[in-house]
Write an enzyme that holds these catalytic residues in place. Sequence first.
Site, short mmCIF file in Angstrom:
data_model
loop_
_atom_site.label_atom_id
_atom_site.label_comp_id
_atom_site.label_asym_id
_atom_site.label_seq_id
_atom_site.Cartn_x
_atom_site.Cartn_y
_atom_site.Cartn_z
N GLN A 74 0.82 -1.22 0.00
CA GLN A 74 0.00 0.00 0.00
C GLN A 74 0.86 1.27 0.00
O GLN A 74 0.42 2.33 0.45
CB GLN A 74 -0.96 -0.01 1.18
CG GLN A 74 -2.14 -0.95 0.97
CD GLN A 74 -2.89 -0.65 -0.32
OE1 GLN A 74 -3.17 0.50 -0.64
NE2 GLN A 74 -3.21 -1.70 -1.08
N SER A 75 2.08 1.17 -0.47
CA SER A 75 2.99 2.31 -0.45
C SER A 75 2.53 3.43 -1.39
O SER A 75 2.38 3.22 -2.60
CB SER A 75 4.38 1.82 -0.87
OG SER A 75 5.20 2.92 -1.20
N ASN A 76 2.34 4.62 -0.81
CA ASN A 76 2.06 5.80 -1.64
C ASN A 76 3.30 6.16 -2.46
O ASN A 76 3.20 6.66 -3.57
CB ASN A 76 1.71 7.00 -0.74
CG ASN A 76 0.46 6.75 0.07
OD1 ASN A 76 -0.59 6.49 -0.48
ND2 ASN A 76 0.58 6.84 1.40
#
Length: 327
Positions: A74-76
């Site tokens: 879920q890394s931006n």
Amino acid sequence: MKPLEKRFDLGFFPTPIHPLKNLSERYPGYEIFIKRDDQTGLASGGNKTRKLEYLIYEALQNNCDTVITAGAQQSNHCRQTAAACSVAGIECHLLLGGEEPEDYNGNLLLSHLLGASLHFTGEHRKGEDIPVLKQELEKEGKRVYVVPYGGSNFIGALGYVNAIRELKQQLENLKTEIDYIFFASSSGATQAGIMVGMDLFGFHTKLIPVNIDKAEIEGTTVERIILDLIKQSEKVFTLSRKYTLKDIPLNRNYDAPGYGVITKGEKNAVKTLASAEGILLDPVYTGRAFFGMLDILEKRKLEYGSKILFWHTGGLPANFYYRKELK
Ligand SMILES: *Cc1c(COP(=O)(O)O)cnc(C)c1O
């Protein structure tokens, strides 16, 4: 300020700054503003866009045609790196911790749509497999540029040095001074850039960075990483003073549940800003920082009459992934 001009255009700047009138009314004696780095414009925005302008510039300068970076699913940061590579015409490889899920959601889905090659690396969650992949790609004749975890090195931090120049100009135009700035601090480069920028541009305000991840990064504290980035900046900038660990503010009162663990506090914070102002936070970073800010305002820990800025650093897509926790 030559190092600040070496950037590749990726976002819409300056990002807006505006008062939060409805929210301010709930806290008599405080005037609250927001700086909208959720609106940097790159594939749903966020603070990594500013860092990537400098990192991608360097990649292109080095004639690289391929970028590798790593992060959580879920890394931006990974999502914005994928988008930045699309803009720059660079091939993008993302190393993501854990196993491949059956369906893609949130940032993972967007990274996929943005055309990045996804590599699921199981227990290797912090980019341990980067050297091996780099070698493989180089064997195929690619020129590889590695973007560090979170885009957090000195080059990435330049994005927030420049952001302080931008903010200072905006506040001068608004004829407003700010007493406190709240923001989410995690891998350190946003905060280091802000601190260097404040020194360089003579911008004075108190920082209340809210720590997000209580874990150490490769055996060192975030404070040390921030200090190290400030020291590195002395190679290209002349700072007004010497910094020590004691000069690095970091509020650790809200990180106890651990990274990415969504509690009532974050959920309430996301819902509070959304219902009061129509602005969406994210549950991992900005929700936690906003939770901290609301707690401090409620306890009236800041002087009456203070002007407060919340620096929104993005993260919208993660809301979809954490839908159960947020319901
Ligand atoms: C990465 C990130 C941060 C933290 O920035 P650092 O430079 O790693 O401290 C804050 N908010 C959001 C939404 C992010 O994606």
